[in-house]
Design a protein around this motif. Sequence first.
Motif, PDB file in Angstrom:
ATOM      1  N   THR A   1       0.818  -1.216   0.000  1.00 54.43           N
ATOM      2  CA  THR A   1       0.000   0.000   0.000  1.00 54.43           C
ATOM      3  C   THR A   1       0.854   1.269   0.000  1.00 54.43           C
TER       4      THR A   1
ATOM      5  N   THR B   1      -1.113   4.513  -5.926  1.00 53.38           N
ATOM      6  CA  THR B   1      -2.462   4.494  -6.498  1.00 53.38           C
ATOM      7  C   THR B   1      -2.482   3.449  -7.617  1.00 53.38           C
TER       8      THR B   1
ATOM      9  N   HIS C   1      -2.699   1.555 -10.981  1.00 48.77           N
ATOM     10  CA  HIS C   1      -2.628   2.079 -12.349  1.00 48.77           C
ATOM     11  C   HIS C   1      -3.040   1.018 -13.365  1.00 48.77           C
TER      12      HIS C   1
ATOM     13  N   ARG D   1       0.436   8.851   3.119  1.00 53.85           N
ATOM     14  CA  ARG D   1       0.474   8.141   1.846  1.00 53.85           C
ATOM     15  C   ARG D   1       0.055   6.672   2.014  1.00 53.85           C
TER      16      ARG D   1
ATOM     17  N   ARG E   1      -3.742   6.648   2.642  1.00 56.41           N
ATOM     18  CA  ARG E   1      -4.493   6.955   1.422  1.00 56.41           C
ATOM     19  C   ARG E   1      -4.426   5.782   0.436  1.00 56.41           C
ATOM     20  N   SER E   2      -3.243   5.193   0.313  1.00 55.20           N
ATOM     21  CA  SER E   2      -3.075   4.085  -0.621  1.00 55.20           C
ATOM     22  C   SER E   2      -3.919   2.877  -0.203  1.00 55.20           C
TER      23      SER E   2
ATOM     24  N   GLU F   1      -7.424   3.644  -1.296  1.00 51.99           N
ATOM     25  CA  GLU F   1      -7.612   3.594  -2.752  1.00 51.99           C
ATOM     26  C   GLU F   1      -7.542   2.161  -3.283  1.00 51.99           C
TER      27      GLU F   1
ATOM     28  N   THR G   1     -10.589   0.208  -5.008  1.00 47.83           N
ATOM     29  CA  THR G   1     -10.407  -0.261  -6.387  1.00 47.83           C
ATOM     30  C   THR G   1     -10.879  -1.704  -6.542  1.00 47.83           C
TER      31      THR G   1
ATOM     32  N   LYS H   1       5.363   1.969 -11.007  1.00 50.54           N
ATOM     33  CA  LYS H   1       5.534   3.041 -10.029  1.00 50.54           C
ATOM     34  C   LYS H   1       6.973   3.546 -10.028  1.00 50.54           C
TER      35      LYS H   1
ATOM     36  N   PRO I   1      -2.921   6.316 -13.757  1.00 51.48           N
ATOM     37  CA  PRO I   1      -3.799   5.794 -12.715  1.00 51.48           C
ATOM     38  C   PRO I   1      -5.097   5.256 -13.313  1.00 51.48           C
TER      39      PRO I   1
ATOM     40  N   GLU J   1      -8.298   7.608 -12.972  1.00 47.53           N
ATOM     41  CA  GLU J   1      -8.095   9.037 -13.218  1.00 47.53           C
ATOM     42  C   GLU J   1      -9.397   9.616 -13.787  1.00 47.53           C
TER      43      GLU J   1
ATOM     44  N   TYR K   1     -16.189   3.396  -7.782  1.00 47.30           N
ATOM     45  CA  TYR K   1     -15.002   3.785  -7.001  1.00 47.30           C
ATOM     46  C   TYR K   1     -15.220   5.121  -6.304  1.00 47.30           C
TER      47      TYR K   1
END
Length: 337
Positions: free
Chosen positions: A12, A15, A17, A57, A60-61, A64, A68, A206, A213, A216, A294
């Motif tokens: 994690t 984001t 992709h 980070r 947040r990851s 996300e 997802t 990454k 992403p 996006e 999402y």
Amino acid sequence: MTKEIILTGITTTGTPHLGNYVGAIKPAIAASKNPNVMPFYFLADYHALIKCQEPERVRRSSLEIAATWLALGLDTSNAVFYRQSDVPEIMELMWMLTCVASKGLMNRAHAYKAATAENDQSGENDFDKGINMGLFAYPILMAADILMFNAHKVPVGKDQIQHIEMARDIAGRFNHIYGEHFVLPEAVIDEHGATLSGMDGRKMSKSYNNTIPLFEPEKKLKKLINKIQTNSLEPGQAKDPDTCTLFSIYRAFASSDEVLDIRQRYAEGIAWGEMKSVLFEHINEHITPARERYEALLQAPEHIEEQLQEGALKARAVSVPFMKELRKAVGISRISL
Ligand code: TRP
């Protein structure tokens, strides 16, 4: 019939992709619908700490990545979807494995070797400069993730094969010393993952900072696709799809008929601007329904948390009794009741 256990973790730190989607998430979600398989998919948040010391980070990851997988239709009634840190037995197992893993084996791990080689090349006397023990022990934590649930198959990228071999090695040593407790896991390599190219034509990753992403917003997606590097052939000149980044991404999202059709248009000299808009429309259409789910999930994080808690309960229904067995096997138990 006993189900086959497949297990994979997602660190994690970023984001998701398009490359993650095509190479890992899509096949994993398809497998989650197979009743003969019992998938364990988890957020490897303790792995994140090895290379990322930015709490916001990591947080947040995790959000996300969980959103997802759920937005793309992970079947959580079949798959066990959890956070590594919600299963403390994994950490406990890690120590037991650390005490049977040979240090020499860890010295040979690619990630560690690459870090020491970098120090060496930059003229550093101390090859271990800046390397934390987490990086050194990374393969042992990964072995604990896998062995905790006695996974048979572990779908991973090519760069992770060595880690699965190390997990086998460590499991074999443990079994040899304490009796047969662990299944020896096997790596499953998905070939697509390595072939999706990023904005600059190198593998989408990454670490190359060339990713698009997955979710996006539409306008940004369009902008990013317009920035993908192409050669300088003019409209009307025949172009080679097989060396083209736009085509490699298109192909990952298209049926074989659609691919044939686009090959024909390359031969006829499709303009790069035109191909970029074809690619954008195609991906956008494919992704829009999931993107809407999402966005909705990000607005309802308590729903995501609920799913993860349920997953942790299912995971611990396995890990708690197994850890009891393992403690006993190594000689750690109460003296008497
Ligand atoms: N190290 C893996 C990666 O970076 C993620 C991971 C952690 C993993 N634990 C795992 C993958 C266990 C498979 C099984 O991709």
